[in-house]
Design an enzyme around this catalytic site. Structure first.
Site, PDB file in Angstrom:
ATOM      1  N   ARG A 553      -5.379   4.455  -0.487  1.00 17.06           N
ATOM      2  CA  ARG A 553      -6.423   3.523  -0.078  1.00 17.06           C
ATOM      3  C   ARG A 553      -7.327   3.173  -1.260  1.00 17.06           C
ATOM      4  O   ARG A 553      -7.633   4.014  -2.096  1.00 17.06           O
ATOM      5  CB  ARG A 553      -7.299   4.156   1.014  1.00 17.06           C
ATOM      6  CG  ARG A 553      -6.574   4.593   2.258  1.00 17.06           C
ATOM      7  CD  ARG A 553      -6.110   3.489   3.131  1.00 17.06           C
ATOM      8  NE  ARG A 553      -7.150   2.557   3.531  1.00 17.06           N
ATOM      9  CZ  ARG A 553      -6.973   1.652   4.501  1.00 17.06           C
ATOM     10  NH1 ARG A 553      -5.823   1.575   5.159  1.00 17.06           N
ATOM     11  NH2 ARG A 553      -7.928   0.823   4.814  1.00 17.06           N
ATOM     12  N   VAL A 554      -7.759   1.923  -1.277  1.00 14.61           N
ATOM     13  CA  VAL A 554      -8.697   1.515  -2.316  1.00 14.61           C
ATOM     14  C   VAL A 554     -10.090   1.284  -1.726  1.00 14.61           C
ATOM     15  O   VAL A 554     -10.999   0.893  -2.415  1.00 14.61           O
ATOM     16  CB  VAL A 554      -8.213   0.231  -3.044  1.00 14.61           C
ATOM     17  CG1 VAL A 554      -6.942   0.504  -3.813  1.00 14.61           C
ATOM     18  CG2 VAL A 554      -8.003  -0.908  -2.052  1.00 14.61           C
ATOM     19  N   ASP A 555     -10.215   1.536  -0.400  1.00 15.16           N
ATOM     20  CA  ASP A 555     -11.533   1.380   0.219  1.00 15.16           C
ATOM     21  C   ASP A 555     -12.106   2.762   0.532  1.00 15.16           C
ATOM     22  O   ASP A 555     -11.609   3.766   0.039  1.00 15.16           O
ATOM     23  CB  ASP A 555     -11.428   0.518   1.493  1.00 15.16           C
ATOM     24  CG  ASP A 555     -10.360   1.060   2.441  1.00 15.16           C
ATOM     25  OD1 ASP A 555      -9.849   2.173   2.211  1.00 15.16           O
ATOM     26  OD2 ASP A 555     -10.049   0.356   3.425  1.00 15.16           O
ATOM     27  N   ASP A 556     -13.136   2.825   1.344  1.00 19.05           N
ATOM     28  CA  ASP A 556     -13.776   4.109   1.619  1.00 19.05           C
ATOM     29  C   ASP A 556     -13.132   4.826   2.789  1.00 19.05           C
ATOM     30  O   ASP A 556     -13.804   5.332   3.679  1.00 19.05           O
ATOM     31  CB  ASP A 556     -15.277   3.892   1.863  1.00 19.05           C
ATOM     32  CG  ASP A 556     -15.958   3.422   0.593  1.00 19.05           C
ATOM     33  OD1 ASP A 556     -15.534   3.864  -0.486  1.00 19.05           O
ATOM     34  OD2 ASP A 556     -16.894   2.607   0.688  1.00 19.05           O
ATOM     35  N   VAL A 557     -11.826   4.829   2.798  1.00 20.50           N
ATOM     36  CA  VAL A 557     -11.108   5.537   3.843  1.00 20.50           C
ATOM     37  C   VAL A 557     -10.353   6.684   3.183  1.00 20.50           C
ATOM     38  O   VAL A 557      -9.750   6.518   2.128  1.00 20.50           O
ATOM     39  CB  VAL A 557     -10.129   4.587   4.573  1.00 20.50           C
ATOM     40  CG1 VAL A 557      -9.228   5.361   5.526  1.00 20.50           C
ATOM     41  CG2 VAL A 557     -10.902   3.517   5.343  1.00 20.50           C
TER      42      VAL A 557
END
Ligand code: 6R9
Length: 685
Positions: A553-557
Site C-alpha cells: 500500500r502507498v496510502d495510510d493502510v
C-alpha cells in the site's frame, strides 16, 4: 502472435508478452521462471500464452461481446438491455458511474443453487464442513443447501425483511454463514458480513451505518483452544445502537452447542431468537425475488485512510459473472475438483471465493471453522488428505507461519490430491512462495498469486496456472478485461519497465459501484487522485518481461496478516484513552504477519509512561476495533516530528520504527528537529 503486438496489456504492449512466448527476453532470467509441467498445461483451460492472448485481446477490444457471451451461461429471467456496459471513470467528465447488464433480471442465489440442481448437481457435495475439533464434521449437498437456504429465507421474509433491507451477519465459519448470505440474496436483502473478530464498537458502527433490519449471529465459537463469546459482543453492540436511537428488531442466534449451550447464553426476550427454534419449521422451498443486475447484493466495510470504515457496495449481475469467471480460470477449475479456501466469509475473499465464485461453478468446497494450526501445524494437510483437496487457496501469512515449524508437519501427509495452490491478501515473498511450491506442492502445483481488493470484487492480476511460466512473488498478468496501468506521481502512464502507482483504466463487471451513502467519498478516494483511472492504493512495478510485482500500500493502510487496517482507525482508538494526548501509527515489516502495527503515543501532560498504561492502550484498540488490530509495539513519544504546519512526518516515524536510523533523510523542515533524537533515545526503553 505477431498481429497481437499492439494490444495494450497493462501499460505495456502485448509485444512485450510475445517475448515471453518466444522465450527471448527470459533467457537471462531463466532461474526465476517456474514453468507449469507439460501434463498440467495439456489439461488446463488456458493451456498456453497464445490462448490467453487471444481471449485477452477480445476482452479488451470487445468487452461487451466477451462478457455477454459468458453472462449468457447464467440464468436471466429477462435479458439485459441494449447496453452491456455503461461507464464513466473520468471525474473530469462528470459523476463516476459503472453499470453492467443493466435491465437484466436475475438472482445470484438461484444461479448458485437452483440452476446447478436443475443441471443434475443436486446430490453433489456443496460444503464439506470441518469443525475446529478434529472428528467434528458434516456435509451438505446442493439440494440440502438449497433447502436450508429456503427455510432461512422464508423466516427472514416472515419477520419483515424485504428487498433492499440490510442484514448484518456476525457469524464464524459455520455452514450457516454461507447459508445466510445466500438466503439474503434469495430475497433481495443486502447482506453485510462483519468478521467475527471485530469488537462490539466496530460492529455497532456497521449496524448503525447500514440501518440493519436484523442481526444474525451465534452464541459462541471455538477457535483453537479458545472460546469466543460472540453473542456477548452482539449484545454490547446492540446496546450501543439503542443508546444512539437505533433499534434492531431481530437478533437470530444460532446455538453452537459445541462451544456453548443455550442455558449459559445471555438472552433478551423479545429480541433474541434461537435459530434452531424457528428456522427448521419453515418450508424448504422459497420463491426467488428477481432483481435487476444493478440491484445491491452486499455491503462490506473495509478500512481506508481515514478513521471511518467504508461500506463497499457490490451489485448483483456483474459481480456474479466476474467471480464465477475468475474462479474458473485462475484455479483452472474442473467439476472433479475439491476446493478449499482458508479465508473467513467476513472478508471479501470469503464472499467471492468461499461462497459465490465456487458455488456459481457448482464446486465442492471445504469450509473450515477453526484455526489453521490447531491442534498442531499439520492440521491443514490433514484436512487436505481427508477431503482429497485439489485446489488450496490461502494467505502468505499462514504460509510464513507454517514455514517456521518443521517440514515434517507437512511431509507426514500425502497431499497428492493437490494440483493448484493459491495466495491472496498481500505480496507473497519469494522465499515463502518457494516453500509453498516445493514443500506443500511437491514442486508439482502452480501457484495462483491473485492480486485484488474488496473494491474489485474479484481477481485483477493473477497467473492462469497452465498458461504462464511463473516468477516467485509476481502476480504476473491481468485477468481478462482488466487494463492495469502504472502511473507516476503526476498521473502519467509509464510504459515498459517501471515502478509507480497501480491504476486501472477501464471498468470490469465485478467493480464496486459506490461507497454506501457516500458517493462523493467514492469519487474522491478512488477516482480523483489520478483523473481518468481507478486508483488501487497499491504500488507496483513491471519488469522487462511485463510481469507485475505488487509492492504494498502507498496510502495510510497497513496490511496485517492480509487484514486491512487504517492507521487512522488505530490512532483514534488510542487517543480515545483519557491519558493519551496524541498517537501516530505506522506499519513495520513483520516476519509472519507481513506488517506489524507500531504506535507512537504522546501522553497527557504529567502522566508517566508505565507498563500498565501500555497494556491499557493496547486494550483500548482491542476493544474498539478488535484483537487483530492490537499494536505490536507502543513507543512512548514525548513529542512527534511535525512540520511547521503541524503535519506529522510519518516518513521519519517509519524509519525510526524500522530502526533505519541512518536513512532519516531531511529533518530540517521539522518544527522541532530535537524530537527525533528524543524518540531514538526512547526506542528500546
Ligand atoms: C483480496 C483482498 C486489498 C489489499 C490490496 C493489496 C493487498 C491483496 C495481494 C495483495 C499483493 C496479492 N493484496 N492480494 N498484494 N499481492 N496477491 O485481500 O482484499 O482485504 O480489500 O485487501 O491487499 O495491498 O490493496 P482486501
Amino acid at each position: 502472435v505477431e498481429s497481437l503486438a499492439n494490444i495494450p496489456c497493462g501499460a505495456g504492449k502485448i509485444s512485450q508478452l510475445n517475448a515471453v512466448i518466444l522465450g527471448e527476453a527470459l533467457a537471462s532470467e531463466e532461474n526465476d521462471l517456474v514453468f507449469p509441467s507439460e501434463d498440467f498445461s495439456r489439461q488446463a483451460l488456458i493451456p498456453s500464452p497464445q490462448k490467453y492472448l487471444e481471449m485477452y485481446k477480445r476482452s479488451i477490444e470487445d468487452p461487451a461481446g466477451f462478457w455477454s457471451d459468458i453472462a449468457s451461461q447464467f440464468y436471466w429471467k429477462e435479458k439485459w438491455g441494449q447496453e452491456v456496459v455503461s461507464e464513466n471513470l473520468d471525474v473530469r467528465k462528470g459523476n463516476i458511474k459503472i453499470e453492467w447488464f443493466k435491465g437484466g433480471i436475475t438472482n445470484i442465489c438461484y444461479n448458485c443453487l437452483d440452476r446447478n440442481i436443475e443441471a443434475g448437481l443436486g446430490d453433489k457435495i456443496a460444503i464439506y464442513w470441518e469443525g475446529n475439533e478434529p472428528g467434528f464434521d458434516s456435509t451438505l449437498t446442493y439440494s440440502q443447501l438449497l433447502e436450508q437456504v429456503c427455510q432461512l429465507a422464508n423466516y427472514l421474509k416472515d419477520v419483515g425483511v424485504k428487498k433492499g433491507d440490510a442484514v448484518i451477519i456476525y457469524l464464524p465459519m459455520l455452514s450457516e454463514l454461507p447459508i445466510t448470505m445466500l438466503a439474503c440474496a434469495r430475497i433481495g436483502a443486502v447482506h453485510s458480513a462483519v468478521f467475527a473478530g471485530f469488537s462490539a464498537e466496530s460492529l455497532s458502527q456497521r449496524i448503525m451505518d447500514c440501518k440493519a433490519k436484523a442481526v444474525i449471529t451465534c452464541n459462541a465459537v471455538k477457535r483453537g483452544p479458545k472460546t469466543i463469546y460472540l453473542k456477548d459482543i452482539v449484545d454490547a453492540a446492540l446496546t450501543e445502537c439503542s443508546k444512539n436511537g437505533i433499534s434492531v428488531d431481530v437478533c437470530l442466534t444460532y446455538e453452537n452447542k459445541l462451544a456453548l449451550t443455550r442455558e449459559n447464553t445471555k438472552w433478551q426476550e423479545g429480541r433474541d431468537i434461537w435459530w434452531q427454534d424457528v428456522v427448521p419449521k419453515y418450508p424448504t422451498t422459497c420463491e426467488v425475488e428477481w432483481v435487476d443486475a444493478e440491484d445491491p447484493l452486499f455491503l462490506l466495510y473495509t478500512s481506508g485512510s481515514t478513521g471511518k470504515p467504508k461500506g463497499v457496495l457490490h451489485t448483483t449481475g456483474g459481480y456474479m459473472v466476474y467471480t464465477a469467471t475468475t474462479f474458473k480460470y485462475a484455479f483452472d477449475y474442473k467439476p472433479s475438483d475439491v476446493y478449499w479456501c482458508t479465508a473467513d466469509c467476513g472478508w471479501i475473499t470469503g464472499h467471492s471465493y468461499v461462497t459465490y465464485g465456487p458455488m456459481l461453478n457448482g464446486a465442492t468446497s471445504v469450509v473450515y471453522e477453526g484455526a489453521p494450526n490447531y491442534p498442531d501445524p499439520g492440521r491443514c494437510w490433514d484436512i487436505v488428505d481427508k477431503y482429497k483437496v485439489t485446489i488450496f487457496y490461502t494467505a502468505p501469512t499462514l504460509v510464513r507461519s507454517l514455514m517456521r515449524d518443521s517440514n515434517e508437519y507437512v511431509t507426514r501427509y500425502s497431499r497428492k490430491s493437490l494440483r493448484v495452490l493459491g495466495s491472496v491478501g498481500e505480496p507473497i515473498n519469494p522465499s515463502a512462495w518457494r516453500w509453498f511450491f516445493n514443500v506443500v506442492g511437491d514442486a508439482r502445483c502452480p501457484i495462483s498469486d491473485t492480486w485484488w481488493q474488496t473494491e474489485t470484487g474479484g481477481f485483477m492480476i493473477t497467473p492462469l496456472p497452465g498458461a504462464w511460466p511463473q516468477k516467485p512473488g509476481s502476480a504476473t498478468f491481468p485477468f481478462f478485461g482488466v487494463q492495469p496501468v502504472i502511473v507516476d506521481e503526476k498521473g502519467v502512464e509509464i510504459e515498459g519497465e517501471c515502478n509507480g502507482y497501480l491504476c486501472i483504466k477501464n471498468s470490469w463487471p465485478g467493480a464496486f459501484r459506490t461507497l454506501y451513502g457516500d458517493h462523493e467519498r467514492y469519487e474522491t478516494t478512488y477516482f480523483k487522485p489520478f483523473p481518468g483511472y481507478y486508483f488501487s492504493g497499491d504500488g507496483c512495478s513491471r519488469d522487462k518481461d511485463g510481469y507485475h510485482w505488487l509492492t504494498g500500500r502507498v496510502d495510510d493502510v497497513i496490511n496485517v496478516s492480509g487484514h486491512r487496517i487504517g492507521t487512522a482507525e488505530v490512532e483514534s482508538a488510542l487517543v480515545s484513552h483519557p491519558q493519551c494526548a496524541e498517537a501516530a501509527v505506522v506499519g513495520v515489516e513483520h516476519e509472519v504477519k507481513g506488517q506489524g502495527i507500531y504506535a507512537f503515543v504522546t501522553l497527557v501532560e504529567g502522566v508517566p509512561y508505565s507498563e500498565e498504561l501500555r497494556k491499557d492502550l493496547i486494550l483500548s484498540v482491542r476493544k474498539q476495533i478488535g484483537a487483530f488490530a492490537a499494536p505490536d509495539k507502543i513507543h512512548w513519544a514525548p513529542g512527534l516530528p511535525k512540520t511547521r504546519s503541524g503535519k506529522i512526518m510519518r516518513r521519519i516515524l517509519r524509519k525510526i520504527a524500522s530502526r533505519q536510523l541512518d536513512e532519516l533523510g531531511d529533518t530540517s523542515t521539522l518544527a522541532d528537529p530535537g524530537v527525533v533524537d528524543e524518540l531514538i533515545a526512547l526506542a528500546d526503553s
